[in-house]
Design an enzyme around this catalytic site. Structure first.
Site, PDB file in Angstrom:
ATOM      1  N   SER A  92       0.804  -1.225   0.000  1.00 51.04           N
ATOM      2  CA  SER A  92       0.000   0.000   0.000  1.00 51.04           C
ATOM      3  C   SER A  92       0.839   1.279   0.000  1.00 51.04           C
ATOM      4  O   SER A  92       0.331   2.347  -0.340  1.00 51.04           O
ATOM      5  CB  SER A  92      -0.947   0.020   1.199  1.00 51.04           C
ATOM      6  OG  SER A  92      -0.232   0.150   2.411  1.00 51.04           O
ATOM      7  N   LYS A 138       0.756   4.775   6.826  1.00 49.32           N
ATOM      8  CA  LYS A 138       0.279   5.557   5.688  1.00 49.32           C
ATOM      9  C   LYS A 138       0.916   6.941   5.762  1.00 49.32           C
ATOM     10  O   LYS A 138       1.592   7.295   6.724  1.00 49.32           O
ATOM     11  CB  LYS A 138      -1.250   5.714   5.712  1.00 49.32           C
ATOM     12  CG  LYS A 138      -2.046   4.422   5.808  1.00 49.32           C
ATOM     13  CD  LYS A 138      -2.019   3.609   4.539  1.00 49.32           C
ATOM     14  CE  LYS A 138      -2.828   2.322   4.700  1.00 49.32           C
ATOM     15  NZ  LYS A 138      -2.676   1.423   3.539  1.00 49.32           N
TER      16      LYS A 138
END
Length: 392
Positions: free
Chosen positions: A51, A153
């Site tokens: 990701s 993230k």
């Protein structure tokens, strides 16, 4: 006057520790020291999913600083040291949630800023939320706040920001944000002939690719075109364009107004997708919002699950507390909006919402080791060029 000396009682030699006792003391000291370092200063993490590619790769081992944002005190004290959710190598829970303490954050060097790569506890492992998001994240299980799964993230918007994604570009407070240098997106590469995937893709670090079919997306190519769907960086796109067998390379974006399933928030009133998302305002401590049906959809879970409220019920687009309908609400803590650098392959805030400040673990600082999970040969197992790489 004579002085008489007082005879000293002979000291008995201390019994020598057995070898087992010395080993036990050494292990105990090491565990306590490692636990304190892991809690107060930094923790080590490994990247398990793509990701964050191409900024962080699967198999990167990171040091994450807990000092930057201030470490938090434990909420779940009954836990096996140096574990997270389970005992090493098993599915046996490593904690008991019989005691839950209030959380406090020690002073840090700085606050979370836009562009920081942040490790946090996944909010939707809250007992009242995990079932709802199992279609996006199928391995969700409920855990206490400090033992929810660690995610990494990039923070793209902080508390109070108005965020919008237009055709894949992030805007904050109506200003286009600088894209991460290694940000990865999805492209269609039109070719005159099938390519050698090893030489063209894998040698250039492109691991996510597939041969184009008309059923994938009728809008990216004409009926007589052949090529590949790839996920890569803009820099590598320019390199691919130079090959004589490449006709063109174009980004793939979902059209504005096309509603994507499983996106946050869950409502029929908003037609958003991963490339055209928002505008949405990130909750900020002390800011009051009217609770319109849209705001209930956006902020209802924050109010119910993460802001320290009791007896909250969300029903028919309304929020009730102790049976009384709320018409407005003032947030009790700051929140953040997180996105993965692999913008077309990341389950992030676009899919499950905001990250509360009390879920922030630390700032990713540098890669200390990197192991390729699918190397061409054993010699290439270690990615030497990534060792001690500063995370930007």
């Amino acid at each position: 006057m004579s002085v008489t000396s007082i005879p000293h009682k002979p000291q008995q030699a201390k019994p020598k520790k057995s070898g087992f006792r010395e080993w036990l003391d050494s292990v105990l000291f090491a565990v306590i020291t490692a636990t304190l370092i892991r809690w107060l200063i930094f923790s080590a993490f490994v990247i398990p999913t793509p990701s964050m590619e191409n900024s962080l790769l699967v198999g990167d081992y990171l040091f994450v600083s807990r000092l930057h944002y201030g470490t938090t005190t434990p909420v779940t004290p009954l836990q096996v040291p140096l574990t997270h959710q389970s005992v090493w190598g098993t599915s046996i829970p490593s904690y008991l949630d019989w005691i839950q303490l209030p959380q406090y954050r020690l002073p840090g060097f700085t606050d979370v800023k836009r562009g920081d790569v942040v490790v946090f506890n996944l909010p939707v492992e809250h007992p009242e939320a995990y079932n709802k998001y199992s279609s996006v994240l199928p391995d969700l299980h409920p855990h206490p706040l400090d033992l929810r799964s660690n995610y990494i993230k990039r923070c793209v918007a902080i508390a109070g920001d108005k965020l919008e994604v237009r055709n894949g570009q992030v805007y904050v407070n109506k200003t286009a944000q600088k894209n991460p240098a290694r940000m990865q997106s999805e492209y269609f590469m039109s070719t005159t002939t099938p390519v050698n995937e090893q030489n063209v893709f894998r040698k250039n670090g492109i691991t996510d690719f597939s041969q184009f079919t008309e059923t994938f997306n009728d809008s990216v190519a004409s009926n007589d075109e052949s090529g590949y769907i790839i996920k890569t960086t803009s820099a590598l796109v320019e390199k691919l364009k130079a090959f004589d067998f490449v006709k063109r390379v174009e980004p793939i974006h979902t059209s504005k107004g096309l509603k994507e399933p499983y996106l946050f928030p869950e409502t029929d009133s908003l037609y958003w997708n991963k490339d055209n998302y928002g505008p949405i305002v990130v909750p900020k401590e002390g800011v009051n919002v009217p609770l319109s049906p849209i705001n209930v959809a956006i902020y209802g879970e924050v109010i119910k699950n993460y802001d320290g409220n009791d007896d909250i019920v969300i029903k028919d687009g309304k929020i009730l507390q102790n049976g009384k309908m709320l018409t407005s609400y003032t947030f009790r803590q700051d929140y953040y909006f997180m996105m993965g650098d692999n913008r077309h392959n990341s389950a992030d805030s676009r899919y499950w919402g905001f990250v509360p400040k009390d879920h922030i673990v630390g700032k990713a600082v540098f890669v200390w080791m990197s192991l390729d999970p699918d190397p061409v040969s054993f010699v290439n197992k270690i990615r030497w060029d990534r060792i001690f790489r500063i995370i930007e």
